[in-house]
Design a protein around this motif. Structure first.
Motif, PDB file in Angstrom:
ATOM      1  N   THR A 137      -1.655   4.313   0.448  1.00 15.38           N
ATOM      2  CA  THR A 137      -2.942   4.453  -0.229  1.00 15.38           C
ATOM      3  C   THR A 137      -4.079   4.388   0.791  1.00 15.38           C
ATOM      4  O   THR A 137      -3.886   3.963   1.933  1.00 15.38           O
ATOM      5  CB  THR A 137      -3.122   3.343  -1.282  1.00 15.38           C
ATOM      6  N   GLY A 165      -5.462   2.725  -5.265  1.00 15.90           N
ATOM      7  CA  GLY A 165      -4.308   3.434  -5.804  1.00 15.90           C
ATOM      8  C   GLY A 165      -4.593   4.912  -5.907  1.00 15.90           C
ATOM      9  O   GLY A 165      -5.575   5.421  -5.343  1.00 15.90           O
ATOM     10  N   PHE A 166      -3.736   5.609  -6.598  1.00 16.38           N
ATOM     11  CA  PHE A 166      -3.909   7.040  -6.800  1.00 16.38           C
ATOM     12  C   PHE A 166      -4.249   7.310  -8.257  1.00 16.38           C
ATOM     13  O   PHE A 166      -3.693   6.687  -9.173  1.00 16.38           O
ATOM     14  CB  PHE A 166      -2.641   7.796  -6.420  1.00 16.38           C
ATOM     15  N   ARG A 187       3.313   3.979  -1.524  1.00 12.22           N
ATOM     16  CA  ARG A 187       3.808   4.520  -2.776  1.00 12.22           C
ATOM     17  C   ARG A 187       5.012   5.409  -2.456  1.00 12.22           C
ATOM     18  O   ARG A 187       4.910   6.329  -1.647  1.00 12.22           O
ATOM     19  CB  ARG A 187       2.737   5.325  -3.501  1.00 12.22           C
ATOM     20  N   ARG A 228       0.813  -1.213   0.000  1.00 12.35           N
ATOM     21  CA  ARG A 228       0.000   0.000   0.000  1.00 12.35           C
ATOM     22  C   ARG A 228       0.855   1.275   0.000  1.00 12.35           C
ATOM     23  O   ARG A 228       0.309   2.379  -0.086  1.00 12.35           O
ATOM     24  CB  ARG A 228      -0.922   0.003   1.229  1.00 12.35           C
TER      25      ARG A 228
END
Length: 261
Positions: A73, A79-80, A55, A53
């Protein structure tokens, strides 16, 4: 988010804890951390157990990687969006720039400190030369002139010779006084003879009837000596402050407290 971050990073002393917290709130994510080579500079929120999770956005300035911005996240498998990833990149650029400036500031401070310490070491060496070599040599000149006068007394010293010897003694005395003043200006002798705490105590006693209550807090103890430049600065600051209190404040007592931090 960019505007708030710019405000936080524009401060004289950046609070990275606030930066991480503001980023977490702006992005509405559970966890944010700013990492450098030395480790976590700041964290906000709770780091998830699932590493997938996280990033990681490299913090790069002038093609040099200074660290990374780690953002969790919002949920498992989430996700983004592209716009959010671009925002993370822009935020990372600002953070990297601030890290670079902070590093430059540390280098400037360290360089300035090295210059001050080197200058003080040179002053100590010069003072030692004046005190041990030049000063005694000049101080011996009047004694030698007096010896010459006594040796010539039995042979009838002329007025011209006597005046010349008097001039030699007077000039040597003035030169010796100048060397002593220069010696003190370079570094107060009491610091080398007795140490900072004792030198300040002696200074305080000399200001009677002003009662000086001095609490040095173990400053300059043998186990943890202060740098020479710090000793001189401390001594001169306290000396000036006490002199002002004695001369201008019409005070009966004065308190001086020193703490090392």
């Amino acid at each position: 988010a960019l505007a708030r971050l710019a405000g936080l990073l524009g401060a004289r002393d950046v609070s990275w804890r606030e930066v991480a917290g503001d980023l977490r709130r702006a992005l509405r994510v559970p966890y944010v951390s700013v990492l450098t080579e030395q480790g976590a500079l700041a964290e906000a929120g709770t780091r998830p157990d699932d590493e997938a999770r996280l990033r990681v956005t490299p913090l790069v300035h002038a093609d040099v990687t200074l660290g990374s911005l780690v953002v969790a996240t919002r949920g498992r498998g989430g996700g983004f969006a592209p716009a959010e990833r671009r925002l993370l990149q822009d935020l990372g650029t600002q953070v990297a720039s601030a890290l670079h400036e902070e590093g430059l500031d540390r280098e400037v401070r360290a360089s300035r400190q090295r210059l001050i310490l080197a200058r003080e070491d040179e002053r100590r060496m010069l003072r030692r030369t004046l005190h041990d070599d030049v000063g005694p040599t000049i101080a011996s000149i009047p004694l030698r002139a007096e010896t010459v006068r006594r040796l010539m007394a039995s042979r009838g010293v002329t007025t011209e010779v006597t005046e010349l010897l008097d001039r030699i003694e007077r000039d040597a005395g003035q030169a010796a006084d100048a060397v002593r003043h220069l010696d003190y200006d370079l570094r107060p002798p009491a610091l080398d003879d007795r140490g900072l705490a004792s030198a300040l105590e002696e200074l305080a006693v000399g200001l009677a009837p002003l009662a000086v209550h001095l609490d040095t807090g173990g400053i300059g103890s043998p186990g943890a000596p202060l740098p020479p430049a710090v000793e001189v600065a401390t001594y001169r600051i306290v000396s000036s402050a006490l002199a002002n209190a004695a001369r201008h404040a019409q005070a009966q007592a004065c308190w001086v407290t020193l703490r090392r931090g």
